[in-house]
Design a protein around this motif. Structure first.
Motif, PDB file in Angstrom:
ATOM      1  N   ARG A   1       0.662  -1.219  -0.041  1.00  0.00           N
ATOM      2  CA  ARG A   1       0.094   0.009  -0.125  1.00  0.00           C
ATOM      3  C   ARG A   1       0.783   1.081  -0.007  1.00  0.00           C
ATOM      4  NH1 ARG A   1      -4.334  -1.201   4.536  1.00  0.00           N
ATOM      5  NH2 ARG A   1      -2.661  -2.640   5.589  1.00  0.00           N
ATOM      6  N   LEU A   2       2.100   1.159   0.598  1.00  0.00           N
ATOM      7  CA  LEU A   2       2.933   2.222   0.480  1.00  0.00           C
ATOM      8  C   LEU A   2       4.223   2.178  -0.389  1.00  0.00           C
ATOM      9  CD1 LEU A   2       2.972   3.193   4.520  1.00  0.00           C
ATOM     10  CD2 LEU A   2       1.837   4.236   2.557  1.00  0.00           C
ATOM     11  N   ARG A   3       4.360   1.039  -0.913  1.00  0.00           N
ATOM     12  CA  ARG A   3       5.332   0.750  -1.467  1.00  0.00           C
ATOM     13  C   ARG A   3       5.790   1.577  -2.673  1.00  0.00           C
ATOM     14  NH1 ARG A   3       8.544  -3.922  -1.968  1.00  0.00           N
ATOM     15  NH2 ARG A   3       7.232  -4.952  -0.936  1.00  0.00           N
ATOM     16  N   ALA A   4       4.883   1.813  -3.689  1.00  0.00           N
ATOM     17  CA  ALA A   4       4.879   2.499  -4.739  1.00  0.00           C
ATOM     18  C   ALA A   4       4.591   4.156  -4.525  1.00  0.00           C
ATOM     19  CB  ALA A   4       3.888   2.201  -5.770  1.00  0.00           C
ATOM     20  N   ALA A   5       3.911   4.624  -3.540  1.00  0.00           N
ATOM     21  CA  ALA A   5       3.656   5.732  -3.321  1.00  0.00           C
ATOM     22  C   ALA A   5       4.933   6.631  -2.639  1.00  0.00           C
ATOM     23  CB  ALA A   5       2.678   6.055  -2.510  1.00  0.00           C
ATOM     24  N   LEU A   6       5.359   6.039  -1.624  1.00  0.00           N
ATOM     25  CA  LEU A   6       6.246   6.931  -0.876  1.00  0.00           C
ATOM     26  C   LEU A   6       7.725   7.169  -1.604  1.00  0.00           C
ATOM     27  CD1 LEU A   6       5.834   5.788   2.788  1.00  0.00           C
ATOM     28  CD2 LEU A   6       5.595   7.955   1.889  1.00  0.00           C
ATOM     29  N   PRO A   7       8.343   6.217  -2.004  1.00  0.00           N
ATOM     30  CA  PRO A   7       9.535   6.456  -2.925  1.00  0.00           C
ATOM     31  C   PRO A   7       9.348   7.462  -4.087  1.00  0.00           C
ATOM     32  CG  PRO A   7       9.573   4.150  -2.189  1.00  0.00           C
ATOM     33  CD  PRO A   7       8.075   4.723  -1.898  1.00  0.00           C
ATOM     34  N   ALA A   8       8.367   7.213  -4.737  1.00  0.00           N
ATOM     35  CA  ALA A   8       8.103   8.049  -6.025  1.00  0.00           C
ATOM     36  C   ALA A   8       7.680   9.570  -5.291  1.00  0.00           C
ATOM     37  CB  ALA A   8       6.763   7.705  -6.714  1.00  0.00           C
ATOM     38  N   ALA A   9       7.157   9.870  -4.323  1.00  0.00           N
ATOM     39  CA  ALA A   9       6.706  11.095  -3.779  1.00  0.00           C
ATOM     40  C   ALA A   9       7.992  11.671  -3.228  1.00  0.00           C
ATOM     41  CB  ALA A   9       5.796  11.061  -2.651  1.00  0.00           C
ATOM     42  N   GLY A  10       8.719  10.857  -2.579  1.00  0.00           N
ATOM     43  CA  GLY A  10      10.070  11.456  -2.281  1.00  0.00           C
ATOM     44  C   GLY A  10      10.854  11.966  -3.205  1.00  0.00           C
ATOM     45  N   ARG A  11      11.204  11.232  -4.286  1.00  0.00           N
ATOM     46  CA  ARG A  11      11.919  11.622  -5.197  1.00  0.00           C
ATOM     47  C   ARG A  11      11.308  12.802  -5.835  1.00  0.00           C
ATOM     48  NH1 ARG A  11      11.263   6.140  -6.604  1.00  0.00           N
ATOM     49  NH2 ARG A  11      10.131   6.508  -8.373  1.00  0.00           N
ATOM     50  N   ARG A  12       9.956  13.008  -6.024  1.00  0.00           N
ATOM     51  CA  ARG A  12       9.524  14.070  -6.809  1.00  0.00           C
ATOM     52  C   ARG A  12       9.787  15.348  -5.931  1.00  0.00           C
ATOM     53  NH1 ARG A  12       4.935  10.856  -7.711  1.00  0.00           N
ATOM     54  NH2 ARG A  12       4.022  11.960  -5.762  1.00  0.00           N
ATOM     55  N   ILE A  13       9.721  15.447  -4.539  1.00  0.00           N
ATOM     56  CA  ILE A  13       9.924  16.393  -3.357  1.00  0.00           C
ATOM     57  C   ILE A  13      11.580  16.789  -3.791  1.00  0.00           C
ATOM     58  CG2 ILE A  13      10.257  17.036  -1.239  1.00  0.00           C
ATOM     59  CD1 ILE A  13       7.636  15.496  -0.939  1.00  0.00           C
ATOM     60  N   ALA A  14      12.262  15.664  -3.781  1.00  0.00           N
ATOM     61  CA  ALA A  14      13.804  15.998  -3.839  1.00  0.00           C
ATOM     62  C   ALA A  14      13.918  16.809  -5.274  1.00  0.00           C
ATOM     63  CB  ALA A  14      14.529  14.736  -3.807  1.00  0.00           C
ATOM     64  N   ARG A  15      13.478  16.114  -6.510  1.00  0.00           N
ATOM     65  CA  ARG A  15      13.595  16.841  -7.753  1.00  0.00           C
ATOM     66  C   ARG A  15      13.046  18.409  -7.596  1.00  0.00           C
ATOM     67  NH1 ARG A  15      11.884  11.891 -10.028  1.00  0.00           N
ATOM     68  NH2 ARG A  15       9.867  12.862 -10.245  1.00  0.00           N
ATOM     69  N   ARG A  16      11.952  18.347  -7.083  1.00  0.00           N
ATOM     70  CA  ARG A  16      11.446  19.895  -7.068  1.00  0.00           C
ATOM     71  C   ARG A  16      12.437  20.711  -6.039  1.00  0.00           C
ATOM     72  NH1 ARG A  16       6.455  18.773  -5.705  1.00  0.00           N
ATOM     73  NH2 ARG A  16       6.566  19.236  -3.444  1.00  0.00           N
ATOM     74  N   THR A  17      12.923  20.299  -5.177  1.00  0.00           N
ATOM     75  CA  THR A  17      13.959  21.106  -4.146  1.00  0.00           C
ATOM     76  C   THR A  17      15.217  21.496  -5.008  1.00  0.00           C
ATOM     77  OG1 THR A  17      12.935  19.956  -2.191  1.00  0.00           O
ATOM     78  CG2 THR A  17      15.327  21.212  -1.841  1.00  0.00           C
ATOM     79  N   ASP A  18      15.684  20.416  -5.778  1.00  0.00           N
ATOM     80  CA  ASP A  18      16.858  20.784  -6.505  1.00  0.00           C
ATOM     81  C   ASP A  18      16.548  22.082  -7.525  1.00  0.00           C
ATOM     82  OD1 ASP A  18      17.979  18.923  -5.342  1.00  0.00           O
ATOM     83  OD2 ASP A  18      17.964  17.384  -6.773  1.00  0.00           O
ATOM     84  N   GLU A  19      15.248  21.635  -8.201  1.00  0.00           N
ATOM     85  CA  GLU A  19      14.847  22.885  -9.266  1.00  0.00           C
ATOM     86  C   GLU A  19      14.952  24.361  -8.468  1.00  0.00           C
ATOM     87  OE1 GLU A  19      11.469  21.474 -10.678  1.00  0.00           O
ATOM     88  OE2 GLU A  19      12.270  19.712 -11.864  1.00  0.00           O
ATOM     89  N   GLU A  20      14.408  24.290  -7.210  1.00  0.00           N
ATOM     90  CA  GLU A  20      14.045  25.586  -6.559  1.00  0.00           C
ATOM     91  C   GLU A  20      15.499  26.218  -6.327  1.00  0.00           C
ATOM     92  OE1 GLU A  20      11.190  25.502  -3.498  1.00  0.00           O
ATOM     93  OE2 GLU A  20       9.428  24.718  -4.793  1.00  0.00           O
ATOM     94  N   LEU A  21      16.445  25.223  -5.748  1.00  0.00           N
ATOM     95  CA  LEU A  21      17.698  25.659  -5.209  1.00  0.00           C
ATOM     96  C   LEU A  21      18.496  25.994  -6.612  1.00  0.00           C
ATOM     97  CD1 LEU A  21      18.681  23.002  -2.704  1.00  0.00           C
ATOM     98  CD2 LEU A  21      17.948  25.247  -1.980  1.00  0.00           C
ATOM     99  N   GLY A  22      18.509  25.492  -7.671  1.00  0.00           N
ATOM    100  CA  GLY A  22      19.006  25.811  -8.839  1.00  0.00           C
ATOM    101  C   GLY A  22      18.893  27.292  -9.236  1.00  0.00           C
ATOM    102  N   GLN A  23      17.468  27.548  -9.135  1.00  0.00           N
ATOM    103  CA  GLN A  23      17.117  28.654  -9.839  1.00  0.00           C
ATOM    104  C   GLN A  23      17.679  30.150  -8.855  1.00  0.00           C
ATOM    105  OE1 GLN A  23      12.788  28.560  -9.901  1.00  0.00           O
ATOM    106  NE2 GLN A  23      12.881  26.918 -11.351  1.00  0.00           N
ATOM    107  N   LEU A  24      18.251  29.882  -7.603  1.00  0.00           N
ATOM    108  CA  LEU A  24      18.688  30.854  -6.782  1.00  0.00           C
ATOM    109  C   LEU A  24      19.808  31.576  -7.418  1.00  0.00           C
ATOM    110  CD1 LEU A  24      18.194  29.197  -3.407  1.00  0.00           C
ATOM    111  CD2 LEU A  24      16.597  31.180  -4.639  1.00  0.00           C
ATOM    112  N   GLY A  25      20.031  33.068  -7.386  1.00  0.00           N
ATOM    113  CA  GLY A  25      21.232  33.406  -7.594  1.00  0.00           C
ATOM    114  C   GLY A  25      22.087  33.966  -6.413  1.00  0.00           C
ATOM    115  N   PRO A  26      23.089  34.457  -6.383  1.00  0.00           N
ATOM    116  CA  PRO A  26      24.099  34.954  -5.458  1.00  0.00           C
ATOM    117  C   PRO A  26      23.080  35.800  -4.144  1.00  0.00           C
ATOM    118  CG  PRO A  26      25.056  35.560  -7.312  1.00  0.00           C
ATOM    119  CD  PRO A  26      23.543  35.221  -7.827  1.00  0.00           C
ATOM    120  N   LEU A  27      23.243  35.205  -3.178  1.00  0.00           N
ATOM    121  CA  LEU A  27      22.345  35.790  -2.092  1.00  0.00           C
ATOM    122  C   LEU A  27      22.751  37.562  -1.631  1.00  0.00           C
ATOM    123  CD1 LEU A  27      22.548  32.975   0.591  1.00  0.00           C
ATOM    124  CD2 LEU A  27      20.488  33.675  -1.105  1.00  0.00           C
TER     125      LEU A  27
END
Length: 704
Positions: free
Chosen positions: A380-406
């Motif tokens: 019941r959780l086998r497919a949902a959790l790893p896939a959701a975790g990977r999506r959040i990791a990718r979205r975090t990477d995208e948002e971090l990658g869009q940042l310029g010099p602070l």
């Protein structure tokens, strides 16, 4: 204790210099003599309640005797009397000793004026002489007690060898049971607990520390809370309750909790042998949930300043609560009623009852956790959790990658970044905790720490500075705890072997969890650097003494300061002292440490079995101080340990989780690891050798 049954003593005699003086004879004979000029006083004489006259032990027994407590009959050679012995020899009191002698056997004990005080008991420091059956033996016994002052003075600053002391003489009994009892828990200071230690026969070996005895912990009314495992004695609940009644009675007489020595004969008659104030700091009656650093000890191993708390604790608290609800580990009602995560003087602690780590309700919580694992196995959780975790990791990477010099961001943009990144942390934490619930602790996945160590070793081989290595390989950030300001504190590593047997399957829950944890650390670092940019700007505007002081500003105050141009209020720094591994809080907020439910309730974190000498790591220990082949006893598995695991035989942590970074890394290095073993540093430090079983979660003493 010195035994005088053979009529001899190992102690030297006090020299006889002259016959007793007329003045002392007249004082002893006079019925009008004051207490300070009396040589001998019975314990039931009201004048014997003055510690300046009869010393601490004698005065305590006299107070108890005059209050009707079951004190064994006896008498005291007063301070005035022993001063005469010091000056003129034991013969000066010949007549008084003959008159006071009522037959034997008796026990002769010290009663120094510095003994049994409110701040220090001096317990066991002076000689005690038993089996005294004649006046001649009594004279030698008194000499032995007085001579023992020299050794005490040698070990005690500002104490003269011939300091004031009295001598207590009491009828000797032959007890069936004896021991010590405390009017509060002597370990935690809880005033709603009583502790009763029991041995067969007399209590000398127990008091001296030669034997441990069996210990019962009761409530204030004598109801047993904790019994000893495999006790060697069986005094019965009635005797335990009677001892608690005695401790309570004596505590009332002395207006405070007491440390009592007691004895009981075959017919159950109970005697008070000695009483002194408990020197443990009395805390408070605990209430609320059982708290502890538990599974977050590795993420935040040291105290957090005010801004760090505001940025990092609420997202973690909300993420944990969300995961516990989704995973059915705790009901909505349980979560709503719980603080989930608190900070005390900048130190974080979680509600252990929610995580199944409380001694009070461990089994039900673990049952619910097992249902989560069952759900995972059923798919019941086998497919949902790893896939959701990977999506959040990718979205975090995208948002971090869009940042310029602070440095290019305006003040308001930086403040907005601090607020929005907390939402990112909340999602990362929730999925990381939930994924952890279904991750097998004995899994064979490649760890983020393992990757980071290899990257760091490679960077150093190429001559990069630590700062350059972090810029090039941000995964290295996982090797040290987040902090606003300060230099990175990275382990000393030069080479880390590859582990081709480790799973790198992106579908594996352990791999997904490590990826989420890595992103959490990256967001922490982003927030820390954004805050430091604001700190430099406030410093340039003369609103902060130094840029790093920004970590001591609350987030709301920081926003107000930036917008109004006024100096922010600085909060106190975090506490230096770590929190107990298990505790509850009193009504006034007092921290009340808790005893562990049993001595072997650690959790195995893998790594096989290891054997070695214990080495205790404290706040002052440098990792380079840790010897090769040791079993490390530590409060938490901090990231600084990553570089030394390979040369250890075992690791035992008082807090933590089998799924923590360093626990996983220890398994990777085949180092036997046990976590969550409360009190390990204190309880195991004196062992000759320890055997750590990372599978069973046990730590055993060994002599080889």
């Amino acid at each position: 204790m010195t035994d005088l049954r053979d009529g001899t003593s190992s102690a030297g005699h006090v020299s006889v210099e002259s016959d007793r003086s007329t003045a002392s004879s007249d004082a002893a004979a006079s019925t009008e003599a004051t207490a300070t000029e009396t040589v001998v006083l019975d314990l039931d004489d009201p004048r014997a309640t003055d510690r300046d006259v009869v010393g601490g032990k004698g005065a305590a027994l006299a107070i108890a005797a005059n209050a009707g407590c079951p004190v064994i009959p006896g008498w005291v050679v007063t301070v005035y009397g022993t001063r005469q012995i010091d000056g003129e020899g034991i013969d000066v009191l010949e007549a008084e000793l003959q008159e006071a002698w009522r037959g034997g056997p008796v026990v002769v004990r010290s009663s120094s004026v510095v003994e049994d005080g409110d701040e220090e008991s001096m317990a066991g420091r002076y000689e005690t002489v038993a089996d005294v059956t004649t006046v001649e033996q009594l004279r030698k016994a008194i000499a032995t007690v007085l001579d023992s002052r020299t050794n005490v003075a040698d070990d005690t600053p500002d104490l003269e060898p011939q300091h004031d002391i009295a001598v207590v003489v009491q009828r000797q009994i032959d007890p069936t049971w004896s021991g010590v009892a405390f009017g509060v828990d002597p370990v935690t200071g809880r005033p709603d607990r009583r502790t009763v230690a029991v041995v067969c026969g007399d209590p000398d070996d127990l008091v001296s520390g030669t034997v441990d005895g069996d210990t019962w912990i009761t409530d204030a009314d004598g109801a047993v809370v904790t019994e000893p495992e495999d006790p060697e004695t069986d005094p019965g609940d009635d005797l335990i309750a009677a001892v608690v009644d005695l401790v309570n009675e004596v505590g009332e007489r002395f207006d405070g909790p007491q440390d009592v020595e007691w004895a009981a004969d075959a017919d159950g008659t109970l005697y008070l042998l000695q009483t002194r104030p408990v020197t443990t700091e009395v805390t408070a009656v605990p209430e609320g949930p059982e708290l502890g650093t538990g599974p977050i000890a590795e993420t935040f191993p040291s105290g957090m300043a005010a801004l760090e708390v505001d940025l990092w604790v609420p997202p973690l608290r909300e993420g944990i609560a969300h995961a516990l609800r989704i995973g059915a580990v705790a009901s909505d009602g349980d979560v709503d009623a719980s603080p989930v995560l608190v900070t005390i003087y900048g130190r974080p602690a979680v509600d252990l009852e929610l995580f199944g780590r409380s001694d009070r309700n461990r089994s039900p919580i673990r049952d619910r956790a097992r249902r989560v694992v069952a759900s995972w196995r059923l798919g019941r959780l086998r497919a949902a959790l790893p896939a959701a975790g990977r999506r959040i990791a990718r979205r975090t990477d995208e948002e971090l990658g869009q940042l310029g010099p602070l440095e290019d961001y305006a003040d308001e943009q930086l403040l907005d970044l601090l607020h929005r990144s907390r939402d990112v942390l909340r999602a990362l934490h929730g999925h990381e905790v939930l994924t952890g619930l279904i991750t097998d602790p004995s899994g064979n996945e490649l760890t983020g720490n393992g990757v980071a160590l290899r990257l760091l070793a490679d960077a150093r081989r190429r001559g990069l500075t630590d700062a350059e290595a972090i810029v090039r390989e941000p995964a290295i950030l996982s090797l040290y705890a987040p902090r606003i300001g300060g230099e990175p504190d990275l382990p000393e590593v030069t080479d880390v072997p590859d582990r081709p047997d480790r799973t790198t399957d992106p579908e594996a829950p352990g791999v997904v969890r490590e990826a989420l944890r890595m992103r959490v650390r990256w967001v922490h670092e982003l927030q820390a650097r954004a805050a430091l940019v604001l700190g430099r700007r406030l410093h340039d505007r003369d609103l902060l003494d130094q840029p790093t002081a920004i970590r001591h500003v609350r987030l709301d105050d920081l926003c107000a300061s930036v917008r109004s141009g006024t100096a922010p209020d600085l909060q106190p720094p975090p506490a230096d002292d770590a929190l107990p591994s298990r505790f509850r809080r009193g009504a006034d907020g007092t921290i009340v440490p808790l005893r562990s439910g049993n001595g072997d309730d650690g959790t195995g974190a893998g790594g096989g079995t290891g054997r070695g000498k214990p080495f205790v790591m404290d706040d002052e220990t440098e990792v380079d101080d840790i010897p090769d082949g040791a079993v490390l006893l530590t409060a938490a598995l901090g990231p600084e340990l990553a570089g030394v695991l390979g040369r250890l035989e075992g690791v035992v942590a008082e807090t933590g989780s089998p799924l923590s970074h360093v626990a996983i890394l220890a398994r990777e290095a085949d180092v036997a690891t046990v976590v969550g073993l409360a009190g390990a540093r204190e309880d195991l430090a004196d062992a000759e050798s320890l055997v750590v079983d990372g599978g069973a979660g046990t730590v055993e003493r060994s002599t080889s």
